[in-house]
Design an enzyme around this catalytic site. Structure first.
Site, PDB file in Angstrom:
ATOM      1  N   LYS A 276       0.840  -1.187   0.000  1.00 31.19           N
ATOM      2  CA  LYS A 276       0.000   0.000   0.000  1.00 31.19           C
ATOM      3  C   LYS A 276       0.878   1.241   0.000  1.00 31.19           C
ATOM      4  CE  LYS A 276       0.624   1.909   3.418  1.00 31.19           C
ATOM      5  NZ  LYS A 276       1.872   2.463   4.058  1.00 31.19           N
TER       6      LYS A 276
ATOM      7  N   TYR B 188      -4.600   4.190   6.051  1.00 29.95           N
ATOM      8  CA  TYR B 188      -5.150   3.269   7.058  1.00 29.95           C
ATOM      9  C   TYR B 188      -6.470   3.813   7.613  1.00 29.95           C
ATOM     10  CZ  TYR B 188      -0.736   0.707   7.150  1.00 29.95           C
ATOM     11  OH  TYR B 188       0.356  -0.053   6.806  1.00 29.95           O
TER      12      TYR B 188
END
Ligand code: NAD
Length: 384
Positions: free
Chosen positions: A156, A239
């Site tokens: 990510k 996140y």
């Protein structure tokens, strides 16, 4: 002992439920639509060797980029996995190549440089390529990995533009290979509990969410826009976006963002030092989020009609803690990275979708881009 089949079935059902498939939420649907499910006929001999792994076999993973995350988390985690193992590595540093060969007992032929990377297509030991490079390099190496006929895990954020994500998804689809994103928290029991409490409405309808992730220690490529795509939002704020999506099981309708004041103009000359943003979610839910490279914080909290539930820290590798209106959460801590890689290996073996596919990574990148657009324009940005 459980058989592989029993284990897989139970785990698949559990994962599906935890992602809200029963509720048919938009998030779950987008999350479970795997990028690369279509099987194509092998076109070359090398593909023939690699595209049909046997059910009982441990799949070989090659890590691309032997920086901090590979060295300190992924390689050690691959000693704890059941369905995959560290089979190879790709590095631009000859010294590291030698060190890793010794440390992990890697055959000389399974360690590549960025120049020799494409020859990995002829290596039957390697089933999965895991791209762990600076964000802007993900696209090139995911596309090359797919062209080499390998399944792919990409760290990510998936890429720095939505167009890059589209190319990555298309390349994997074309190769008939699966693509997943390194979203380790989907396998963490505390974050899975947030999904359950939120998506199953255990405390009633969620009214408000708070998601924050900030970390003081930052250097290197993360401060360069060309390689990182942005600052803490790309690295840590992602996140928060994920947390709100998987807790509510819903997709943001619009975002509005504000850049924080810079306290170090030199260090943060290319990227934001901090950012706050609000996400408008369906049903009137508002998510207040923030991310920073100059403050430490780590939280995911939902306030619902009948109480609250939260994690703090929420996104850590270890030591996650949680509580609700009624109780504190206590789960056995697991190795998140091992669970994530094992689940992907099992998904490949079982021919089922990964719960963290490229499409999920693409949606996050789309939201991050909308947040940056709002930060620049100071306008509310709708997410189409
Ligand atoms: P790092 O700087 O420690 O490692 C990056 C690696 O890329 C190094 O080995 C470096 O040599 C190599 N590299 C190749 N070309 C490079 C270039 N042009 N510039 C800089 N480095 C280059 O970074 P990291 O912390 O390991 O992060 C790598 C990726 O993993 C990032 O996408 C990051 O977001 C992701 N990550 C994910 C998690 C997670 O919890 N899922 C945690 C940390 C990092």
């Amino acid at each position: 002992m459980k058989t592989t089949d029993q284990y897989s079935r139970r785990k698949f059902i559990h994962t599906s439920l935890s992602l809200g498939v029963s509720a048919a939420s938009a998030f779950a649907l987008s999350g479970l639509a795997s990028s690369c499910q279509g099987k194509t006929q092998p076109e070359s001999k090398s593909e023939e060797k690699t595209s049909a792994p046997q059910v009982g076999k441990k799949l070989g993973i090659a890590l691309v980029g032997l920086g901090q995350y590979s060295s300190e988390q992924l390689a050690p985690a691959l000693k704890e996995t059941t369905h995959c193992y560290l089979a190879g590595a790709v590095t631009g540093t000859p010294d590291k190549a030698e060190k890793w060969k010794k440390k992990y007992d890697l055959p000389h032929d399974n360690v590549y440089s960025y120049e020799t990377f494409d020859a990995i297509k002829d290596n039957p030991d390697i089933d999965i390529i895991y791209v762990v490079l600076p964000n802007a390099m993900h696209k090139e190496y995911v596309v090359r990995a797919a062209r080499a006929g390998k399944h792919v895990i990409c760290e990510k954020p998936m890429a720095i533009t939505v167009a890059d994500c589209d190319e990555m998804i298309a390349a994997c689809k074309q190769a008939g290979k699966m693509l997943s994103i390194g979203y380790r928290l989907h396998f963490d029991p505390y974050n899975k509990e947030m999904m359950r409490l939120g998506q199953d409405k255990i405390f009633g309808e969620i009214k408000r969410m708070e998601a924050e992730n900030g970390q003081k220690k930052v250097d290197g490529w993360r401060l360069h826009k060309e390689l990182a795509g942005g600052g803490p939002l790309m690295d840590l704020g992602i996140y928060c976006v994920q947390g709100v999506r998987y807790t509510t099981g819903l997709e943001p309708i619009a975002v509005i963002a504000q850049e924080g004041q810079k306290t170090d103009l030199k260090k943060f000359s290319e990227v934001e030092e901090s950012i706050t943003w609000q996400m408008e979610m369906p049903g009137g839910i508002v998510a207040a989020c923030k991310s920073s490279y100059s403050e430490n914080y780590n939280k995911l909290r939902a306030e619902a009609a009948k109480g609250y539930f939260e994690l703090s820290p929420a996104y850590a590798y270890k030591g996650i803690r949680g509580k609700t209106t009624d109780t504190s959460l206590n789960f056995k801590s697991i190795n998140q990275q091992a669970a994530q890689m094992d689940d992907f290996a099992q998904a490949i073996k079982d021919g089922r979708p990964t719960p963290v596919p490229g499409e999920m990574g693409r949606q996050d990148v789309k939201i991050l881009q909308a947040i940056y657009e709002s930060m620049r324009t100071k306008q509310r940005v709708a997410i189409a």
